[in-house]
Write a protein that holds these residues in place. Structure first.
Motif, mmCIF file in Angstrom:
data_model
loop_
_atom_site.group_PDB
_atom_site.id
_atom_site.type_symbol
_atom_site.label_atom_id
_atom_site.label_comp_id
_atom_site.label_asym_id
_atom_site.label_seq_id
_atom_site.Cartn_x
_atom_site.Cartn_y
_atom_site.Cartn_z
ATOM 1 N N HIS A 172 3.969 33.190 33.133
ATOM 2 C CA HIS A 172 3.946 34.498 32.479
ATOM 3 C C HIS A 172 4.208 33.896 31.493
ATOM 4 O O HIS A 172 4.619 32.758 30.033
ATOM 5 C CB HIS A 172 5.604 34.239 32.321
ATOM 6 N N PRO B 23 6.598 43.817 40.041
ATOM 7 C CA PRO B 23 7.697 42.458 39.916
ATOM 8 C C PRO B 23 8.778 42.553 40.719
ATOM 9 O O PRO B 23 9.499 43.070 41.668
ATOM 10 C CB PRO B 23 8.824 44.100 38.437
ATOM 11 N N HIS C 189 1.754 46.014 35.745
ATOM 12 C CA HIS C 189 2.972 45.248 36.238
ATOM 13 C C HIS C 189 4.188 46.110 36.237
ATOM 14 O O HIS C 189 5.421 45.909 36.253
ATOM 15 C CB HIS C 189 2.982 43.587 35.367
ATOM 16 N N HIS D 179 9.462 47.252 33.240
ATOM 17 C CA HIS D 179 9.952 46.153 34.030
ATOM 18 C C HIS D 179 11.122 46.162 34.322
ATOM 19 O O HIS D 179 12.078 45.359 34.972
ATOM 20 C CB HIS D 179 9.755 44.909 33.608
ATOM 21 N N ASP E 131 2.248 37.426 33.827
ATOM 22 C CA ASP E 131 3.034 38.981 34.027
ATOM 23 C C ASP E 131 3.527 38.766 32.799
ATOM 24 O O ASP E 131 3.722 37.927 32.068
ATOM 25 C CB ASP E 131 3.737 38.034 35.666
ATOM 26 N N ASP E 132 4.200 39.804 32.814
ATOM 27 C CA ASP E 132 4.993 40.911 31.578
ATOM 28 C C ASP E 132 5.160 40.359 30.175
ATOM 29 O O ASP E 132 5.986 40.859 29.349
ATOM 30 C CB ASP E 132 6.529 39.768 31.956
HETATM 31 ZN ZN ZN Z 1 7.508 39.911 35.498
#
Ligand code: ZN
Length: 489
Positions: A449, A381, A340, A344, A293-294
């Motif tokens: 991440h 998120p 995602h 965020h 993620d991210d």
């Molecule tokens: Zn995230």
């Protein structure tokens, strides 16, 4: 000789006196004959003033009278006033039109004379038509026009209302009348337009309008036009709610009235389409879905090299639009890519569903634009179980988890947490957390991440550990296990 005439009369003077007397008498007689016989007299009556007269009805006639003149044919040719009385016959009668004759006459001994004048009384004044003003109360829609009333009066004839000819056509009433002398009068009245035509509502996009759940709802528009009032769009009352987050059909009514109350309404059905749910196909054997993620971020490229080295396909839930090259590198590496969110930013996306969906679609579009992949995979998120969203909107995760699936997305949580966004700050800690998790599941969805170097650094060891033990690495697909958490908000 003449002096002698005035001397005392002598004898022979008597005869002279007589002769003189005779001469005087003869002269007087001659004079009388000349004056009264040779000079012939005539008597005239002469009307004073302008003679024949035309008088408007209603004006007062003042007789200027007449004078008498005595003229001689030899003497007093210019005439003299004999001082005789003039007799007047005839009057101008009140209330009558037409010709009146006044005769003047005079007499002096055997001489008579007369003259006359005519006075014509005429009516040249037109009558007057008076219209009673319309009462707005009588002009309501649905009623025929009712004459408000009229009257006609004439200076001579008086009330001639019953002689008025009234013609009503095409919104106009015409009134006409003649008095007895033929003088006309006209009047017009525009019939106030009684509007019975309702406005017309037009629905942009038609009466049946359908869109997918999550498509940020805005009425596609409408307009209202009235034959009298023009554009009434701003006066349209819209009633009915469209729940753009829940599949269904929602009637919305548009109602508008014109200035006199003619009403129009239309109903539009908004159909909010929900996507069919995808069945989950659980893969056979021991399977690991690595998810990152991210990113993409500074370590994504290194991570992709490791994955490639071991021919491992993973899944990237990406944010932002600052690294389009890396987005393409992910897709070109055969990995799955999912949304995602673009920002965020919890406060922004979890404050209301519209903000969330806007952000979601924004990122979906970025991925499509940069990679050509239209992805319907996503991760919230904080995961679907996050409680941070409660700060911004109570219950929003309950709404969103249902709505994103109705919108056609498939959201994924995880069942193995590397804790790389929490307490794990080294590759070793990440590796241990992941491997411990993998040992507890036949099918694992691992959360990492790729914006943390220590997390990326742990990946090679995790792959080696898992491959030694017969695990398969798969990218998430639309029918993959979702590892959903319970929703806490
Ligand atoms: Zn995230």
């Amino acid at each position: 000789m003449e002096e002698n005439l005035f001397r005392p009369v002598r004898k022979h003077g008597k005869r002279r006196w007589l002769i003189a007397l005779l001469l005087i008498v003869a002269a007087a007689a001659a004079a009388w004959v000349v004056v009264f016989r040779v000079n012939r007299f005539s008597l005239s009556v002469i009307p004073e003033g302008p003679g024949d007269t035309i008088l408007e009805y209603g004006q007062t006639f003042t007789d200027p009278g007449a004078s008498v003149l005595l003229r001689g044919s030899l003497f007093w040719k210019d005439g003299i006033d004999p001082g005789v009385e003039v007799r007047t016959e005839g009057t101008v009668e009140d209330g009558h039109l037409g010709k009146h004759t006044i005769t003047y006459s005079a007499q002096l001994r055997s001489l008579r004379a007369s003259a006359s004048r005519t006075v014509r009384v005429v009516d040249t004044q037109c009558p007057v038509i008076t219209l009673t003003p319309d009462d707005p109360e009588d002009l309501l829609p649905g009623k025929d026009y009712v004459e408000a009333g009229f009257a006609a009066t004439d200076n001579f004839d008086g009330d001639i209302t019953d002689r008025v000819i009234r013609i009503e056509e095409e919104g106009l009433v015409t009134y006409a009348v003649l008095d007895s002398s033929g003088n006309p009068a006209f009047a017009e009245r525009k019939i106030p337009i009684v509007d019975r035509t309702p406005p017309v509502i037009s629905l942009i996009g038609g009466a049946e309008y359908s869109f997918a759940v999550g498509t940020c709802f805005a009425d596609p528009g409408y307009s209202a036009e009235d034959n009298m009032d023009g554009d009434l769009t701003d006066a349209v009352e819209v009633s009915g709610e469209v729940d753009w987050l829940t599949p269904g059909t929602y009637p919305v009514t548009y109602l508008v009235r014109d200035a006199v109350g003619n009403e129009a309404s239309l109903t539009r059905n908004f159909t909010v389409r929900g996507a069919a749910r995808q069945d989950t196909v659980t893969p056979k054997g021991k399977v690991i879905y690595l998810t990152f993620d991210d990113g993409p971020g500074p370590y994504t490229h290194a991570l992709l090299r490791v994955l490639k080295k071991y021919d491992v396909k993973a899944t990237f839930f990406v944010v932002g639009d600052e690294s389009p090259e890396l987005l393409r590198e992910i897709v070109n590496g055969g990995h799955s890519i999912g949304v995602h969110t673009a920002s965020h930013d919890y406060e922004k996306i979890y404050s209301d569903p519209q903000a969330y969906f806007r952000d979601l679609y924004d990122m979906q579009e970025t991925i499509r634009r940069e990679t050509g992949v239209e992805t319907w995979l996503m991760r919230f998120p904080g995961g679907s179980s996050n409680t941070v969203s409660r700060r911004f909107s109570k219950g929003i995760m309950s709404t969103l988890t249902r709505a994103v699936e109705d919108a056609g997305f498939r959201y994924f949580d995880w069942n193995v947490d590397s804790d790389d966004a929490g307490n794990a700050h080294t590759a070793k800690q990440v590796r241990e957390n992941v491997i411990e998790g993998l040992m507890n599941h036949r099918v694992s969805v691992v959360l990492q991440h790729d914006i943390h170097d220590y997390s990326v650094d742990a990946v090679e060891d995790i792959i080696l550990w898992a491959q030694d033990r017969g695990y398969r690495f798969l990218p998430l697909e639309s029918d993959s296990p979702t590892a959903h958490h319970g929703v806490n908000n």
